[in-house]
Design a protein around this motif. Structure first.
Motif, short mmCIF file in Angstrom:
data_model
loop_
_atom_site.label_atom_id
_atom_site.label_comp_id
_atom_site.label_asym_id
_atom_site.label_seq_id
_atom_site.Cartn_x
_atom_site.Cartn_y
_atom_site.Cartn_z
N ALA A 264 24.58 -6.06 2.36
CA ALA A 264 24.44 -4.95 3.39
C ALA A 264 22.74 -4.85 3.80
CB ALA A 264 25.03 -3.52 2.94
N LYS A 265 22.61 -4.47 4.88
CA LYS A 265 21.22 -4.59 5.47
C LYS A 265 20.91 -3.32 5.86
CE LYS A 265 20.83 -9.41 6.81
NZ LYS A 265 20.44 -10.33 7.82
N ALA A 266 19.69 -2.76 5.61
CA ALA A 266 19.14 -1.23 6.12
C ALA A 266 18.56 -1.56 7.46
CB ALA A 266 18.27 -0.90 5.33
N ALA B 181 16.89 8.47 1.84
CA ALA B 181 17.05 7.94 0.63
C ALA B 181 18.68 7.74 0.28
CB ALA B 181 16.37 8.93 -0.28
N ASN B 182 19.29 8.76 1.01
CA ASN B 182 20.67 8.82 0.90
C ASN B 182 21.16 7.51 1.64
OD1 ASN B 182 20.89 11.27 -0.69
ND2 ASN B 182 20.94 12.50 0.89
N TYR B 183 20.91 7.34 2.69
CA TYR B 183 21.21 6.18 3.56
C TYR B 183 21.08 4.93 2.71
CZ TYR B 183 20.81 2.35 6.97
OH TYR B 183 20.94 1.24 7.77
N HIS B 184 19.86 4.77 2.38
CA HIS B 184 19.64 3.67 1.45
C HIS B 184 20.29 3.48 0.23
CE1 HIS B 184 14.74 3.16 2.59
NE2 HIS B 184 15.65 2.83 3.52
N ALA B 185 20.72 4.96 -0.30
CA ALA B 185 21.79 4.61 -1.50
C ALA B 185 23.11 3.93 -1.21
CB ALA B 185 22.06 6.31 -1.98
N GLY B 186 23.63 4.27 0.13
CA GLY B 186 24.82 3.75 0.50
C GLY B 186 24.73 2.23 0.46
N ILE B 187 23.65 1.68 1.19
CA ILE B 187 23.44 0.15 1.43
C ILE B 187 23.35 -0.35 -0.01
CG2 ILE B 187 21.78 -1.44 2.01
CD1 ILE B 187 22.95 -0.05 4.45
N VAL B 188 22.70 0.14 -0.98
CA VAL B 188 22.58 -0.43 -2.34
C VAL B 188 23.90 -0.31 -3.04
CG1 VAL B 188 21.72 0.01 -4.69
CG2 VAL B 188 20.06 -0.05 -2.54
N VAL B 189 24.68 0.74 -3.01
CA VAL B 189 26.00 0.91 -3.72
C VAL B 189 26.96 -0.28 -3.17
CG1 VAL B 189 28.16 2.42 -3.82
CG2 VAL B 189 25.90 3.19 -4.27
N ARG B 190 26.93 -0.75 -1.93
CA ARG B 190 27.80 -1.67 -1.38
C ARG B 190 27.43 -2.93 -2.17
NH1 ARG B 190 27.33 -1.00 4.95
NH2 ARG B 190 26.15 0.74 4.31
N LYS C 260 0.78 -1.16 0.15
CA LYS C 260 -0.06 0.07 0.01
C LYS C 260 0.95 1.22 -0.12
CE LYS C 260 -4.06 -2.05 2.37
NZ LYS C 260 -4.76 -2.10 3.56
N THR C 261 2.22 1.17 0.44
CA THR C 261 2.92 2.50 0.52
C THR C 261 3.90 2.32 -0.32
OG1 THR C 261 4.22 1.18 2.21
CG2 THR C 261 2.59 2.37 2.93
N GLY C 262 4.34 1.65 -1.27
CA GLY C 262 5.51 1.16 -2.10
C GLY C 262 5.87 0.20 -2.72
N VAL C 263 7.02 0.08 -3.24
CA VAL C 263 7.58 -1.19 -3.53
C VAL C 263 7.94 -1.96 -2.23
CG1 VAL C 263 9.52 -2.22 -4.87
CG2 VAL C 263 8.46 -0.31 -5.67
N GLU C 264 7.58 -3.44 -2.45
CA GLU C 264 7.85 -4.27 -1.47
C GLU C 264 9.46 -4.71 -1.36
OE1 GLU C 264 7.07 -8.87 -1.29
OE2 GLU C 264 5.21 -7.69 -0.45
N VAL C 265 9.97 -4.64 -0.46
CA VAL C 265 11.51 -4.86 -0.19
C VAL C 265 11.88 -5.65 0.93
CG1 VAL C 265 12.37 -2.88 -1.73
CG2 VAL C 265 12.06 -2.62 0.75
N ASP C 266 12.99 -6.60 0.98
CA ASP C 266 13.56 -7.11 2.07
C ASP C 266 14.50 -5.97 2.76
OD1 ASP C 266 15.83 -7.03 0.81
OD2 ASP C 266 15.92 -9.14 0.51
N ASP C 267 15.20 -6.64 3.81
CA ASP C 267 16.09 -5.74 4.62
C ASP C 267 17.16 -5.29 3.82
OD1 ASP C 267 17.23 -8.13 4.80
OD2 ASP C 267 17.13 -8.33 7.05
#
Length: 472
Positions: free
Chosen positions: A331-333, A314-323, A282-289
């Motif tokens: 890497a986990k958020a 969003a910037n914090y998430h970006a760091g998780i994804v870049v790794r 309901k709030t967006g794309v379903e993602v895991d940790d």
């Protein structure tokens, strides 16, 4: 149609997408960035930057009203609303080059100013290109949510995306929504000379500590803002040159302008997510940790991921994804150390668990320590003594903190650091803050945690007396 092969393709050039693009490209990945609208996304163009610029202008105007507190007499400020909006534009224009297409192309990013949609699990198509990528990042952000209010489509309402086009000051601004955006804009416009009414469906600022938000709302009401809580807008209509809003408790509110600020909706339409096997909530794309979607090649970050909707998240998430996408390192958020701030005066900031949440989780192991701003010498010299800090502590470590007061948004960063790194209160109390600064509030509240043990303990007092007898 042009065919492109790339390591990472990013949908959206808002804060999160730009951070992934910059990080991955500078590490050597082949990066393609898609953005059909303005570079910089909501934060630069409609959100953080313009709102804080307007708040700054409003604060300058308000300073004139309280100048006598400091022995300075001035006349009533003459507010030029159009000039204040010019300041907003200058702030955006100054920051814009940092987010520009030219800068990112200079970093080696392939920038395509078109919208993308999935055509398979690892392919994105635009109007002119088909892009095959090893990894895909959905960073499409969000847009203002407009509730189903009867007649709203026939009213010239504003959102945070259209507010900045105003050149004439509203006589009376009606705001539907008592969240951070609505409350920030309420105070800013009141200080710029507008009458303001806020209509909140529940408690205003519902995610914050009730006693802290109550202190802030008292300040707003004292400044002349009408804050109506616990009532929903049911209808809106034109009334001559103005607007009327009816609520479910039978009241009617009349104003010259209407701002709708009830929340935001993730931008997922038009992406054809089903073609890539991606699920939504309901709030967006379903993602895991790890911020991965059901399709492990694809990540979603920021507002699109359906969690906390803040630029720094969003910037914090970006760091998780870049790794993960660039380096291949898992890497986990986390969410427990993510702070947020409402940029009113005073500011209201929070990180971690609220007191109620902490009591439910930690029970008798919880201790709550607090300190009022009037115990801080810098706050006294600045006449900013309205405020307090509260820290929730379990097993000697902070698990949450709330601050209402001057520079609360800056002060909360320390508690985010502490929670992120599992620091003890003893480590925070050992910090040395320069005197006199508001930073001493953090040190003193950490020290207050030890007061019962060190200064109100008969055993300790007895031990000290014994030691004193033996000291030479």
């Amino acid at each position: 149609m042009k065919h492109i092969k790339t390591d990472i393709v990013i949908l959206g050039a808002g804060s999160g997408g730009l951070s992934v693009a910059a990080g991955a490209a500078q590490m050597g990945a082949d990066v393609t960035l898609l953005e059909p609208a303005e570079m910089g996304g909501d934060c630069l163009n409609f959100g953080c930057v313009p709102s804080k610029a307007l708040i700054a202008a409003a604060s300058v105007a308000h300073t004139a009203f309280r100048s006598e507190t400091f022995g300075v007499t001035t006349g009533a400020p003459q507010v030029d609303y159009a000039a204040a909006m010019d300041h907003v534009k200058r702030a955006r224009d100054t920051i814009a080059p940092h987010d520009s297409q030219e800068r990112f192309e200079g970093l080696g990013v392939r920038v395509i100013r078109e919208a993308g949609r999935f055509v398979s699990e690892d392919e994105i198509e635009t109007d002119t290109c088909r892009i095959k990528a090893r990894r895909i990042v959905i960073a499409t952000g969000s847009r203002p949510l407009v509730p189903p209010i009867d007649g709203i489509e026939d009213v010239p309402y504003l959102t945070n995306e259209t507010l900045w086009d105003l050149r004439e000051r509203p006589d009376h601004l009606l705001i539907i929504g008592g969240g951070p955006i609505g409350i920030e804009m309420a105070q800013a416009h009141r200080r710029l000379g507008c009458a303001v009414t806020v209509i909140a469906g529940a408690r205003a600022l519902p995610k914050d500590e009730p006693e802290f938000s109550a202190l802030l709302l008292d300040r707003l009401r004292n400044e002349g803002i009408e804050v109506v809580e616990g009532t929903n807008a049911t209808a809106a209509a034109r009334d001559g040159d103005g607007i009327v809003v009816d609520t479910d408790d039978g009241r009617r509110f009349t104003g010259s302008h209407l701002l709708v600020a009830v929340g935001r909706k993730a931008n997922t339409e038009g992406l054809d997510l089903d073609k890539a096997g991606i699920k939504t909530t309901k709030t967006g794309v379903e993602v895991d940790d790890r911020l991965r979607t059901a399709n492990r090649r694809v990540y979603a970050i920021g507002d699109a991921a359906g969690g906390l909707q803040f630029t720094h998240v969003a910037n914090y998430h970006a760091g998780i994804v870049v790794r993960q996408a660039a380096l291949g390192v898992p890497a986990k958020a986390r969410t427990d150390h993510l702070p947020w701030t409402t940029y009113t005066r005073p500011e209201l900031a929070h990180v971690g668990l609220t007191e109620q949440q902490a009591r439910e989780k930690h029970g008798d192991r919880l201790r709550v320590v607090r300190l009022d701003y009037d115990q801080n010498d810098r706050a006294v010299t600045e006449a900013e003594t309205a405020g307090m800090i509260k820290v929730m502590v379990a097993r000697g470590r902070p698990v949450g903190a709330s601050i209402v007061g001057a520079q609360a948004g800056d002060l909360i960063a320390l508690w985010s650091l502490a929670i992120a790194n599992n620091l003890k209160m003893s480590q925070i109390s050992s910090m040395v803050a320069p005197y006199p600064t508001l930073a001493e509030i953090n040190k003193r509240v950490a020290g207050a945690y030890f007061t019962p043990t060190l200064f109100e303990n008969d055993t300790v007092k007895g031990l000290v007396r014994l030691v004193q007898r033996w000291l030479p």
